[in-house]
Write a protein that holds these residues in place. Structure first.
Motif, PDB file in Angstrom:
ATOM      1  N   TRP A 149       0.835  -1.216   0.000  1.00  0.00           N
ATOM      2  CA  TRP A 149       0.000   0.000   0.000  1.00  0.00           C
ATOM      3  C   TRP A 149       0.864   1.258   0.000  1.00  0.00           C
ATOM      4  N   VAL A 150       1.888   1.286   0.871  1.00  0.00           N
ATOM      5  CA  VAL A 150       2.724   2.484   1.005  1.00  0.00           C
ATOM      6  C   VAL A 150       3.514   2.735  -0.284  1.00  0.00           C
ATOM      7  N   GLY A 151       4.121   1.668  -0.827  1.00  0.00           N
ATOM      8  CA  GLY A 151       4.882   1.799  -2.068  1.00  0.00           C
ATOM      9  C   GLY A 151       4.009   2.311  -3.205  1.00  0.00           C
ATOM     10  N   ALA A 152       2.790   1.764  -3.283  1.00  0.00           N
ATOM     11  CA  ALA A 152       1.865   2.173  -4.343  1.00  0.00           C
ATOM     12  C   ALA A 152       1.441   3.625  -4.163  1.00  0.00           C
ATOM     13  N   PHE A 153       1.266   4.033  -2.904  1.00  0.00           N
ATOM     14  CA  PHE A 153       0.876   5.425  -2.632  1.00  0.00           C
ATOM     15  C   PHE A 153       1.967   6.379  -3.115  1.00  0.00           C
ATOM     16  N   LEU A 154       3.215   6.061  -2.808  1.00  0.00           N
ATOM     17  CA  LEU A 154       4.327   6.922  -3.221  1.00  0.00           C
ATOM     18  C   LEU A 154       4.428   6.989  -4.745  1.00  0.00           C
ATOM     19  N   HIS A 155       4.279   5.825  -5.385  1.00  0.00           N
ATOM     20  CA  HIS A 155       4.349   5.776  -6.856  1.00  0.00           C
ATOM     21  C   HIS A 155       3.260   6.639  -7.480  1.00  0.00           C
ATOM     22  N   SER A 156       2.007   6.450  -7.040  1.00  0.00           N
ATOM     23  CA  SER A 156       0.909   7.182  -7.693  1.00  0.00           C
ATOM     24  C   SER A 156       0.893   8.662  -7.309  1.00  0.00           C
ATOM     25  N   ALA A 157       1.376   8.971  -6.099  1.00  0.00           N
ATOM     26  CA  ALA A 157       1.462  10.389  -5.705  1.00  0.00           C
ATOM     27  C   ALA A 157       2.432  11.119  -6.640  1.00  0.00           C
ATOM     28  N   LEU A 158       3.568  10.469  -6.948  1.00  0.00           N
ATOM     29  CA  LEU A 158       4.552  11.079  -7.849  1.00  0.00           C
ATOM     30  C   LEU A 158       3.974  11.251  -9.254  1.00  0.00           C
ATOM     31  N   GLN A 159       3.317  10.193  -9.785  1.00  0.00           N
ATOM     32  CA  GLN A 159       2.727  10.277 -11.124  1.00  0.00           C
ATOM     33  C   GLN A 159       1.699  11.412 -11.191  1.00  0.00           C
ATOM     34  N   THR A 160       0.877  11.511 -10.136  1.00  0.00           N
ATOM     35  CA  THR A 160      -0.185  12.527 -10.131  1.00  0.00           C
ATOM     36  C   THR A 160       0.371  13.934  -9.988  1.00  0.00           C
TER      37      THR A 160
END
Length: 306
Positions: A149-160
């Motif tokens: 969950w945390v890794g995915a949050f960081l990834h999508s926060a950066l993309q967004t």
């Protein structure tokens, strides 16, 4: 361009998969059926795993989360697509578009990490069966899910964040059926080469590192099976077979779209159907049809309810 005018676009128009009314009707039926199967199938797995005492191994713990993620993941794109085909309204607000972009990458990336965790779990189960319960404790599994969950949050926060800061001053037609990074980069009225590289690297690091771990897990499994009897091989491969199928269906198209700087948006959106619609629908089928324990648990659940 002065900053007032920099992001004058307040909404986008999603062109969808086809402009042809006949083809659109076909897509409407197809997406609706696929989405209903996805939700029903994955919900059945979540209910079965959470209410069955026999399915308490780490494999099912991960499977339960994977099914929950699949429902959420397909829900970021499918309902909106179905609604736009039904009502003919193709617009999405700027904020709605960014929320969809974030959600899509968040759940998609969580799925990648969970599939990787499941490969590691299979690897430990097959290669170190005696230490399995000591290595894959509930706590360890919880940490792995939390990490996903945390890794995915960081990834999508950066993309967004990279996308949201771009100026959009028209045109506002997105050649896709949901808001994704590549089609939005094509619309920005600024030089997006640097952003495109960061986006590709960000997506590439996630998919490639996970893919390498997956492949290594399976290499270790195959090496450890060298001296096994055919029964041992069969048992090991039956637990891994379904996982490999899911990985190929999801990773293949996903890697194709996100690792290269995008040139052909039509190819991208067709590939996206695979990992955003078809893969979440097939996961429950693949896992239940090949798995006796799940089938037995589902039967028990039904006979209790009936």
């Amino acid at each position: 361009i002065n900053m007032e005018n920099a992001s004058s676009v307040k909404e986008f128009i999603l062109l969808g998969l086809s402009e042809n009314p006949g083809v659109q009707k076909m897509y409407l039926v197809m997406f609706l059926v696929f989405y209903l199967i996805t939700v029903a199938g994955n919900l059945l797995i979540v209910i079965t795993v959470t209410s069955s005492r026999s399915l308490n191994s780490p494999m099912y713990f991960f499977l339960c989360y994977l099914s929950f993620v699949d429902i959420s993941y397909s829900s970021t794109t499918a309902p909106r697509m179905i609604a736009s085909l039904l009502l003919g309204n193709k617009t999405i607000s700027f904020v709605g578009c960014m929320v969809q972009l974030f959600g899509f990458h968040f759940f998609g990336c969580t799925e990648i990490f969970l599939l990787t965790a499941m490969a590691y779990d299979r690897c430990v189960a097959i290669c170190r069966p005696l230490h399995y319960s000591a290595l894959m404790t509930r706590r360890m599994c919880g940490h792995m899910v939390m990490g996903s969950w945390v890794g995915a949050f960081l990834h999508s926060a950066l993309q967004t964040l990279l996308t949201i800061r771009l100026p959009f001053c028209g045109p506002n037609k997105i050649d896709h059926y949901f808001c994704d990074v590549h089609p939005l980069l094509h619309l920005a009225c600024a030089d997006t080469r640097t952003v495109a590289i960061i986006v590709a690297v960000n997506g590439g690091v996630v998919t490639l590192s996970s893919f390498i771990i997956l492949v290594m897990s399976y290499v270790v499994i195959l090496v450890s099976l060298r001296g096994q009897t055919s029964a041992g091989w069969h048992k090991a491969l039956s637990t891994c077979g379904s996982h490999i199928t899911v990985v190929i269906l999801f990773f293949g198209p996903c890697t194709f779209v996100y690792i290269r700087p995008s040139s052909n948006l039509a190819e991208d959106k067709n590939a996206a159907v695979f990992y955003s619609v078809i893969s979440p629908m097939l996961n429950p089928l693949i896992y239940t049809l090949r798995n006796e324990e799940v089938k037995t648990a589902v039967r028990k659940l039904w006979s209790r309810k009936v």
